[in-house]
Structure formats: C-alpha cells, structure tokens
Design a protein around this motif. Structure first.
Motif, PDB file in Angstrom:
ATOM      1  N   ALA A  18       0.824  -1.206   0.000  1.00 48.27           N
ATOM      2  CA  ALA A  18       0.000   0.000   0.000  1.00 48.27           C
ATOM      3  C   ALA A  18       0.861   1.260   0.000  1.00 48.27           C
ATOM      4  O   ALA A  18       0.601   2.210  -0.743  1.00 48.27           O
ATOM      5  N   GLY A  19       1.897   1.275   0.835  1.00 50.81           N
ATOM      6  CA  GLY A  19       2.771   2.447   0.900  1.00 50.81           C
ATOM      7  C   GLY A  19       3.532   2.684  -0.380  1.00 50.81           C
ATOM      8  O   GLY A  19       3.702   3.834  -0.825  1.00 50.81           O
ATOM      9  N   LEU A  20       4.006   1.612  -1.019  1.00 46.66           N
ATOM     10  CA  LEU A  20       4.750   1.762  -2.266  1.00 46.66           C
ATOM     11  C   LEU A  20       3.826   2.194  -3.405  1.00 46.66           C
ATOM     12  O   LEU A  20       4.219   2.996  -4.267  1.00 46.66           O
ATOM     13  N   VAL A  34       8.292  11.233   1.682  1.00 47.73           N
ATOM     14  CA  VAL A  34       9.201  10.206   2.154  1.00 47.73           C
ATOM     15  C   VAL A  34       8.354   9.038   2.641  1.00 47.73           C
ATOM     16  O   VAL A  34       7.229   9.235   3.125  1.00 47.73           O
ATOM     17  N   ILE A  35       8.868   7.825   2.473  1.00 47.94           N
ATOM     18  CA  ILE A  35       8.196   6.617   2.946  1.00 47.94           C
ATOM     19  C   ILE A  35       9.021   6.037   4.084  1.00 47.94           C
ATOM     20  O   ILE A  35      10.206   5.747   3.902  1.00 47.94           O
ATOM     21  N   LEU A  36       8.409   5.872   5.245  1.00 50.34           N
ATOM     22  CA  LEU A  36       9.112   5.357   6.417  1.00 50.34           C
ATOM     23  C   LEU A  36       8.741   3.897   6.640  1.00 50.34           C
ATOM     24  O   LEU A  36       7.556   3.542   6.673  1.00 50.34           O
ATOM     25  N   GLU A  37       9.752   3.063   6.810  1.00 49.25           N
ATOM     26  CA  GLU A  37       9.546   1.629   7.020  1.00 49.25           C
ATOM     27  C   GLU A  37      10.311   1.195   8.260  1.00 49.25           C
ATOM     28  O   GLU A  37      11.511   1.423   8.369  1.00 49.25           O
ATOM     29  N   THR A  99      14.406   2.865   5.554  1.00 51.14           N
ATOM     30  CA  THR A  99      14.151   1.670   6.348  1.00 51.14           C
ATOM     31  C   THR A  99      14.736   1.827   7.754  1.00 51.14           C
ATOM     32  O   THR A  99      15.571   2.697   8.005  1.00 51.14           O
ATOM     33  N   GLY A 100      14.280   0.951   8.653  1.00 50.44           N
ATOM     34  CA  GLY A 100      14.775   0.969  10.023  1.00 50.44           C
ATOM     35  C   GLY A 100      14.341   2.185  10.820  1.00 50.44           C
ATOM     36  O   GLY A 100      14.990   2.546  11.799  1.00 50.44           O
ATOM     37  N   VAL A 101      13.224   2.807  10.433  1.00 51.45           N
ATOM     38  CA  VAL A 101      12.735   4.010  11.122  1.00 51.45           C
ATOM     39  C   VAL A 101      11.448   3.666  11.860  1.00 51.45           C
ATOM     40  O   VAL A 101      10.451   3.260  11.254  1.00 51.45           O
ATOM     41  N   HIS A 102      11.465   3.835  13.171  1.00 52.35           N
ATOM     42  CA  HIS A 102      10.281   3.578  13.993  1.00 52.35           C
ATOM     43  C   HIS A 102       9.491   4.865  14.171  1.00 52.35           C
ATOM     44  O   HIS A 102      10.065   5.912  14.499  1.00 52.35           O
ATOM     45  N   VAL A 103       8.190   4.798  13.951  1.00 51.26           N
ATOM     46  CA  VAL A 103       7.315   5.951  14.157  1.00 51.26           C
ATOM     47  C   VAL A 103       6.658   5.819  15.522  1.00 51.26           C
ATOM     48  O   VAL A 103       5.927   4.861  15.790  1.00 51.26           O
ATOM     49  N   ALA A 104       6.921   6.796  16.379  1.00 47.97           N
ATOM     50  CA  ALA A 104       6.401   6.748  17.746  1.00 47.97           C
ATOM     51  C   ALA A 104       5.085   7.489  17.895  1.00 47.97           C
ATOM     52  O   ALA A 104       4.300   7.184  18.801  1.00 47.97           O
ATOM     53  N   GLY A 105       4.823   8.476  17.041  1.00 52.38           N
ATOM     54  CA  GLY A 105       3.590   9.229  17.198  1.00 52.38           C
ATOM     55  C   GLY A 105       3.336  10.166  16.036  1.00 52.38           C
ATOM     56  O   GLY A 105       4.257  10.583  15.327  1.00 52.38           O
ATOM     57  N   VAL A 106       2.056  10.482  15.844  1.00 50.93           N
ATOM     58  CA  VAL A 106       1.615  11.453  14.844  1.00 50.93           C
ATOM     59  C   VAL A 106       0.662  12.410  15.545  1.00 50.93           C
ATOM     60  O   VAL A 106      -0.287  11.977  16.210  1.00 50.93           O
TER      61      VAL A 106
END
Length: 362
Positions: A18-20, A34-37, A99-106
C-alpha cells in the motif's frame, strides 16, 4: 520554525504494497514525500511469515501500479518472491524509502502534522498511513485459561512443522491461513482445526472465470452500492474465503474438524458443542487487529479502524489511510486493489493542495 526540521508535503507510513503504491502516485504528482519503514529491509514483513506461504491471489493480480508481477498467469508466487518484487518496485521508481525508522507518534499541529520518529521529528502537510492490517495478533481472552504445558503460537509466529513439538495440534481459525497450516501439519501429526470454514472460491472459478470474478469483487462489491455495503458490514466478522484449498482437502489429509473454540475447560480447549480436546500445541489463526493508538486524536470503530471517506479521515484533515480491509471494495486489502485506492487518496491530497495547503515541490 526550526530550519533543521525535515518538512514534506506527505509522509507515508509503511513500505508494504500500500505504501509503495501510494509512493508511485505521489512521485507522478510531483509531491515532496518520504516513505518510512520500520523493518530493516523492504518486504521483511512477508519474509517473516511461514516458510511455505504463497500468495492467495494469482500472479496477474499481484502487481502494483506501473509494474506487473513477473510470473505466469494463474500461478501463486511465494512470499519471498513477492518480498523481492517490493524491493524491485521501490528501485524501479526510485521511491524515497527510509528503512529501520520507527514511528512513535503522529500529532496534528494546525498547519499539518508532526511525525515523531527514531530519526527525529518530521513535519508534513499530509500523512498517509499504510501500516497494514497485521499489526497485533488477535487471540481470544480464553487462551489465558489453557494449561501452561500447551505451546501457544499465533499464526504469525509459525514457520514450519519441524518447529512444533510432538503431539496433537489444534489450529483455531478455519480461514485460508488456518486451513493451509493445518494441512501442512497433518502430514506429520494428528491435527484438529476449529471454527466454521469460510466460503471457498473453487479453482475453476479463478482459472476460467478469473477476470469476471475479479471484476465483481473489484468493481461491484464497493461501498458505492447496496450489495457492497452489505458485504462490508459483515466483512470484519469472517475470515477471507478459502483459495487453493478446500474443506475436502482437509478431510482427505485427516484433519479433524471441530466446532468453534469457546473456552478453556480443565486447562484444555473446549468447543461450542461442549466437547474438549487434549492437545500439545495450539496455533491461533484468528487474524489480527490494527494498532493505531499512536495517532493522536484518532477515533476508532469496534474493529479497530477509523471511519474514513475512501481513506480520508474527516476529523483530521490531511490524514489518510491506504490498505484498510474493505476501504472501498473487497479488493482494498489485496495487493491488486491497493493501487486504485492509493491513486484516489493521492488525488485527494492534490485537491487539498489546490485549496490552500502549500504547493507541491517539483
């Protein structure tokens, strides 16, 4: 504003299909994104699933916008082949994946969103969540009453029969995933499967009437018509239909079918007919639930997803979703359906841009 803060027109959360697909449309629109994975490598969420897993849709419906899946029609690619395809897709269209990016909050800021990540805070006029439907295993509360000597695994933790200790196995959940795991295990041990089987899509339908079937689930079963809305209302209560496998296959393999799991009785699983079984292992093929509590101010339905207008969240303008089950049609959660939803959402982002959000960066 701090000039060191990274600013984007759109931040996409998740580099799965979906993101791609969203990235493809965003790139064509000329937006800065940017796409964060979270995973270290694109496709790792597929590589982590059980060894013998193959896609449940044929190859002609396993491609994303602009790039067909490289396999013969009516074949079912392996999970690793599809993971490799996702990597190739990102390369083909030079998509900006981190890649290797953790999303903690929006968090909504009034002018957009602040996305807090392991790499710092990103500012975005829009956020597109493509986080997938498989965030948290859904396991019945009654599982806590089973004997401590029973090995319990969710289907997301299952890899191969050799990892399962000797003894009888119960698979709870008779959808496609549960049925395929039970069939594989039945070759080496006595295997039970609990639950009402989901409807089966016969192989001849997919092979000889596949285009008509796909057109029906993609263009007829949508939220635009009463039949689609009726199907959607019950969609979250049942598993996906059986594909490539049937109840007769389970019977021929010696899998013992049982009623729905209802409770623990004396530490062993018990069922709706009042019977119980002594087993060594229980595999919960009971699906997943989303994890979205890190998006501040987002209201969720009983099944864990927000109410959207084809992906747009009315209460948080500029927040969008792609890849939700039955977001618009029955195919919204399938690989071959996310491209249409992603294109629709990106059109919404562009319309919002024309209404006053800063213009796209060319």
């Amino acid at each position: 504003m701090d000039q060191d803060v990274q600013q984007f027109d759109v931040v996409v959360l998740g580099a799965g299909q979906a993101g791609l697909a969203a990235g493809y449309h965003l790139s064509r629109a000329g937006l800065r994104f940017v796409i964060l994975e979270q995973a270290p490598r694109i496709g790792d969420c597929w590589r982590a699933r059980w060894d013998s897993l193959r896609l449940f849709t044929p190859a002609q419906h396993d491609g994303l916008p602009g790039l067909a899946f490289p396999a013969a029609r009516n074949t079912y690619p392996s999970k690793n082949a599809f993971a490799d395809y996702l990597e190739a897709y990102a390369r083909e269209f030079s998509l900006p994946v981190r890649t290797g990016v953790h999303v903690a909050g929006v968090r909504a800021t009034g002018t957009g969103f602040a996305v807090t990540t392991s790499d710092g805070v990103l500012q975005a006029h829009n956020v597109l969540a493509a986080v997938g439907a498989n965030a948290l295993p859904r396991i019945p509360a009654a599982a806590a009453g089973l004997d401590a000597g029973i090995l319990q695994l969710h289907s997301s933790q299952y890899r191969r029969p050799s990892d399962i200790p000797d003894g009888d196995v119960l698979v709870v959940g008779a959808g496609t995933s549960g049925a395929e795991i039970a069939l594989e295990l039945a070759a080496t041990r006595r295997t039970f499967i609990a639950g009402r089987p989901t409807p089966q899509i016969p192989d001849p339908v997919l092979r000889w009437a596949g285009p008509l079937y796909w057109r029906f689930i993609h263009r007829v079963l949508t939220t635009d018509n009463p039949l689609g809305r009726k199907v959607r209302a019950n969609f979250h209560r049942r598993g996906a239909p059986l594909i490539r496998i049937s109840v007769k296959d389970l019977d021929r393999a010696g899998v013992v079918r049982l009623p729905r799991f209802s409770a623990a009785a004396g530490g062993q699983p018990a069922f709706d007919d009042g019977t119980s079984r002594s087993v060594r292992t229980v595999i919960w093929a009971t699906g997943y639930k989303p994890s979205l509590d890190w998006i501040e101010g987002l209201s969720l339905t009983d099944w864990g997803w927000p109410e959207t207008r084809r992906g747009a969240v009315p209460e948080l303008p500029g927040l969008y979703f792609v890849g939700m089950p039955f977001q618009y049609s029955l195919t919204s959660g399938l690989i071959g359906g996310v491209g249409r939803d992603a294109g629709y959402v990106v059109d919404g982002v562009l319309a919002r841009t024309r209404e006053g959000v800063p213009a796209p960066v060319k």
